[in-house]
Design an enzyme around this catalytic site. Structure first.
Site, short mmCIF file in Angstrom:
data_model
loop_
_atom_site.label_atom_id
_atom_site.label_comp_id
_atom_site.label_asym_id
_atom_site.label_seq_id
_atom_site.Cartn_x
_atom_site.Cartn_y
_atom_site.Cartn_z
N ASP A 16 0.81 -1.22 0.00
CA ASP A 16 0.00 0.00 0.00
C ASP A 16 0.85 1.26 0.00
OD1 ASP A 16 -2.48 -1.40 0.11
OD2 ASP A 16 -2.18 -1.74 2.24
N ARG A 97 -0.82 0.52 16.59
CA ARG A 97 -1.21 1.68 15.79
C ARG A 97 -1.22 3.00 16.57
NH1 ARG A 97 0.59 -1.16 12.33
NH2 ARG A 97 -0.68 -2.20 10.77
N ASP A 126 -7.67 -0.55 10.97
CA ASP A 126 -6.52 0.33 11.19
C ASP A 126 -6.81 1.79 10.84
OD1 ASP A 126 -4.86 -1.52 12.29
OD2 ASP A 126 -3.72 -1.92 10.47
N SER A 178 -1.78 -10.22 2.96
CA SER A 178 -1.69 -8.96 3.70
C SER A 178 -1.13 -9.29 5.08
CB SER A 178 -3.07 -8.31 3.82
OG SER A 178 -3.00 -7.14 4.61
#
Length: 406
Positions: A16, A97, A126, A178
């Site tokens: 990404d 995160r 996320d 992923s």
């Protein structure tokens, strides 16, 4: 989009974010892109990251070492709460995160950035975790989320974009899981895992990264003793270690013995169910050991209520609500329960199993003189009759009124 001159990008170098740098420059008037990578234990994933970021258009790359803070201020408080999401998930991505986003905000403010960008999809959790943290520390900062703007619809199309722009990738279309990796865990999603009917290919070379499958683990068990002080792990097998070193050592021991592999269909915050495989070898050992120690050091009512708190705490972490008054208040409660959670827990690791092998504490509430099946002089068994009469009085009254039905 002309008002955006400088963007700080949460950069991992994965699929990404690899394509986001050129995409930002193409779609935001050749804006300056500053990449920031929070080092929370990705290890080899950080190799060559600066060269890659600069070659794809970033003006600079920050790599911030957050390992110690991550374990001590985010992971350990969550372990102390015994917080597990949906009985299985040890929150490896979830609590990483907030600390990364917080550091990104600090750099964005220092750099005078006009916006912060992340590569989270519109389907995932996320995006919420990043953006809630950004709002907590820079409430007026513009947030750019390309997955909510661009025409790219899939990871295959992302690879097409990368190939067209000569952006090097470490994955292929066939290994296009992923993944999210840090010092605590690694997650695997996508490809064959999208069908819950498929058994994960644990024994396929390269699938598991932190350890082996239980079938491949040694035939001989491994013993390990973990020491805690006020709910915090401080030593392994009698050797005092720092927080990061403890997690790394237990990752190695756990991984070698096939510990901590979880296949979970979870309920995402955005409403859908998703399937993932998680490897958390050291974390699984720490959670088990901590809970075992609490069995003998917490009184019944506190232990039971704390189990309820753990469920809510896990939701807050999973939902990205780390920087909230409720999470802070629950941590204060949890900390108050940990004053006596000190002692040693011995475990046997064997082919994916964690087997209890002994627990001791100077604050143990277990009294063998009371619990014994042998003759004792401290417990009068006749006292139980009066206790049961009083404890059962409400049900007795209801029965006499004919109010209890099968």
């Amino acid at each position: 989009m002309g008002d955006i001159k400088k963007v700080v990008l949460a950069y991992s170098g994965g699929l990404d974010t690899s394509i986001i740098i050129p995409w930002l420059k193409e779609n935001y008037d050749n804006c300056e892109v500053i990449a920031v990578s929070g080092d929370v234990g990705q290890d080899s994933e950080l190799e060559g990251l600066e060269e890659k970021a600069l070659n794809t258009g970033a003006s600079k790359l920050y790599i911030e070492d957050l390992n110690k803070e991550f374990i001590e201020e985010y992971v350990f408080p969550t372990i102390k709460a015994d917080a597990v999401y949906e009985s299985k998930y040890l929150l490896g991505t979830s609590f990483a995160r907030p600390i990364i986003a917080k550091r990104i905000v600090e750099i964005a403010l220092k750099e005078g950035a006009d916006a912060i960008c992340h590569g989270c999809t519109g389907k995932g959790n996320d995006q919420v975790r990043f953006e809630l943290a950004i709002k907590a520390f820079a409430p007026d900062m513009k947030i750019i989320a390309p997955w909510r703007e661009w025409d790219i619809k899939s990871r295959d199309e992302e690879i097409d974009y990368a190939e067209a722009h000569n952006i090097p990738l470490k994955i292929t279309r066939e290994t296009n899981y992923s993944k999210d990796k840090n010092i605590w865990h690694i997650s695997h999603e996508g490809l064959d895992l999208e069908d819950p009917a498929n058994e994960p290919m644990y024994n396929k070379e390269g699938f598991l990264e932190l350890g082996v499958s239980p079938e491949q683990a040694p035939d001989k068990p491994t013993y390990v003793t973990i020491s805690f002080e006020k709910g915090i792990p401080v030593a392994v097998d009698g050797e005092k270690l720092g927080a990061v070193e403890i997690v790394k050592k237990l990752n190695k021991l756990g991984g070698e013995n096939g510990i901590g592999i979880v296949d979970l269909v979870e309920n995402r915050l955005v409403g859908m169910k998703s399937r993932g495989v998680y490897e958390t070898p050291g974390g699984t050992i720490l959670y088990h050991a901590h809970n075992k120690l609490e069995e003998i050091t917490l009184d019944r009512d506190t232990y039971h209520f704390k189990q309820q708190v753990g469920l809510r705490f896990a939701e807050l972490v999973y939902f990205g609500q780390w920087y909230t008054p409720l999470r802070k208040a629950l941590s204060a409660f949890v900390d108050s329960t940990q004053e006596t959670v000190t002692g040693d827990v011995k475990l046997k690791l064997y082919k994916g199993n964690i087997i209890d092998a002994g627990v001791t504490s100077p604050y143990s509430l277990y009294d063998p003189d009371i619990a014994t099946f042998d003759e004792d002089e401290v417990y009068n068994q006749k006292d139980s009759a009066g206790f049961i009469n009083l404890f059962g009085l409400p049900i007795k009254v209801q029965a006499k009124k004919g109010l209890i039905k099968e």
